[in-house]
Write an enzyme that holds these catalytic residues in place. Structure first.
Site, PDB file in Angstrom:
ATOM      1  CG  LEU A   1      -1.963  -0.996   1.467  1.00 36.92           C
ATOM      2  CD1 LEU A   1      -2.991  -0.907   2.468  1.00 36.92           C
ATOM      3  CD2 LEU A   1      -3.032  -0.955   0.253  1.00 36.92           C
ATOM      4  CG  ASP A   2       0.335   4.298  -2.665  1.00 34.23           C
ATOM      5  OD1 ASP A   2       1.214   3.591  -3.156  1.00 34.23           O
ATOM      6  OD2 ASP A   2      -0.687   4.918  -3.426  1.00 34.23           O
ATOM      7  CE  LYS A   3       6.239   8.213   4.818  1.00 32.80           C
ATOM      8  NZ  LYS A   3       7.532   9.074   4.513  1.00 32.80           N
TER       9      LYS A   3
ATOM     10  CG  HIS B   1       1.128   6.028  -6.986  1.00 31.91           C
ATOM     11  ND1 HIS B   1       1.241   5.695  -5.500  1.00 31.91           N
ATOM     12  CD2 HIS B   1       2.185   6.962  -7.189  1.00 31.91           C
ATOM     13  CE1 HIS B   1       2.285   6.251  -4.994  1.00 31.91           C
ATOM     14  NE2 HIS B   1       2.865   7.009  -5.815  1.00 31.91           N
TER      15      HIS B   1
ATOM     16  CE  LYS C   1      -2.714   7.875  -3.051  1.00 29.37           C
ATOM     17  NZ  LYS C   1      -1.358   7.336  -2.478  1.00 29.37           N
TER      18      LYS C   1
END
Ligand code: URA
Length: 239
Positions: A104-106, A190, A193
């Site tokens: 997962l993204d930060k 990502h 997004k």
């Protein structure tokens, strides 16, 4: 399979191999009712009754953890500058070789699966397996039926790559944003997004709720984790 008792105890996160030697010498390691005094003695951990310092040991060949990842933490095993999901695992659940199966993204929160079972992780991450992932995305901009249709048809990202069909459901208004549910069948960098960006929208917050049929335990506060049994995983993640 027969294994050295000191190796078994360290693999289960009970103690180090050095401590296992001391515990054996002190008569604190009991296998099937008999004290094992030599740390090099081999036993079959899956078919023996193990008691260490008076406490029964539930042997697990591999460990599977469900974590509620908080913001600001990276989905990696080690990072010199930023806390990682593995850093957040409490001592009693720590094991050598633990890593996040998928990223997962930060700034994304929610369900991360951690394991020391490389073979299983490979299987569930393989594109062949198509384990769907469900996210809650809070989005700004014009999220309407046109965007829902575009997700279903397969978004073309700004770099020209085409996404597989994804499900987008508008849940409702959340302050100035729209709360949506997105189900993906692949995992590009990502991806959510970039999919919304391709439709002129912006993801404000993103939370992973489900991996396959497994839902993040709502009792887990951000940063907490709990064990998932292999049976539970197999029933919900593989077919
Ligand atoms: N899509 C994103 O954009 N970020 C994630 O962390 C997961 C899916």
């Amino acid at each position: 399979m027969l294994q050295r008792i000191d190796k078994i105890l360290s693999s289960q996160g009970i103690c180090t191999r050095k401590q296992a030697k001391q515990l054996c010498k002190a008569g604190q390691v009991i296998v099937d009712g008999i004290a094992v005094v030599k740390p090099e003695q081999k036993v079959d951990p899956e078919h023996s009754n193990l008691v260490v310092s008076g406490k029964p040991v539930l042997f697990r060949r591999h460990l599977y953890l469900m974590m509620n990842k908080p913001q600001g933490v990276v989905s990696a095993s080690r990072d010199p500058n930023t806390p990682t999901v593995v850093d957040l695992v409490p001592e009693h659940l720590k094991r050598q070789g633990l890593f996040p199966a998928g990223r997962l993204d930060k700034d994304t929160t929610g369900f991360v699966l951690l394991t020391d079972d490389g073979e299983f992780a490979h299987k569930i991450l393989s594109p062949k397996n198509h384990v769907p992932k469900t996210y809650l995305a809070s989005v700004s901009g014009k999220v309407d039926e046109r965007v829902v249709q575009a997700f279903q048809q397969g978004i073309v990202l700004a770099d020209g790559s085409r996404c597989k069909s994804a499900s987008l459901r508008i849940i409702g208004q959340q302050g100035n944003h729209i709360l949506t549910e997105v189900i993906l069948h692949e995992g590009m960098y990502h991806q959510i997004k970039r999919m919304f960006a391709a439709c002129g929208c912006h993801v404000e917050t993103l939370h992973r709720l489900k991996i396959g049929g497994l839902t993040l335990d709502e009792n887990l506060a951000p940063g907490e984790c709990r064990e998932i049994l292999y049976k539970e995983l197999k029933e919900n993640l593989t077919h």
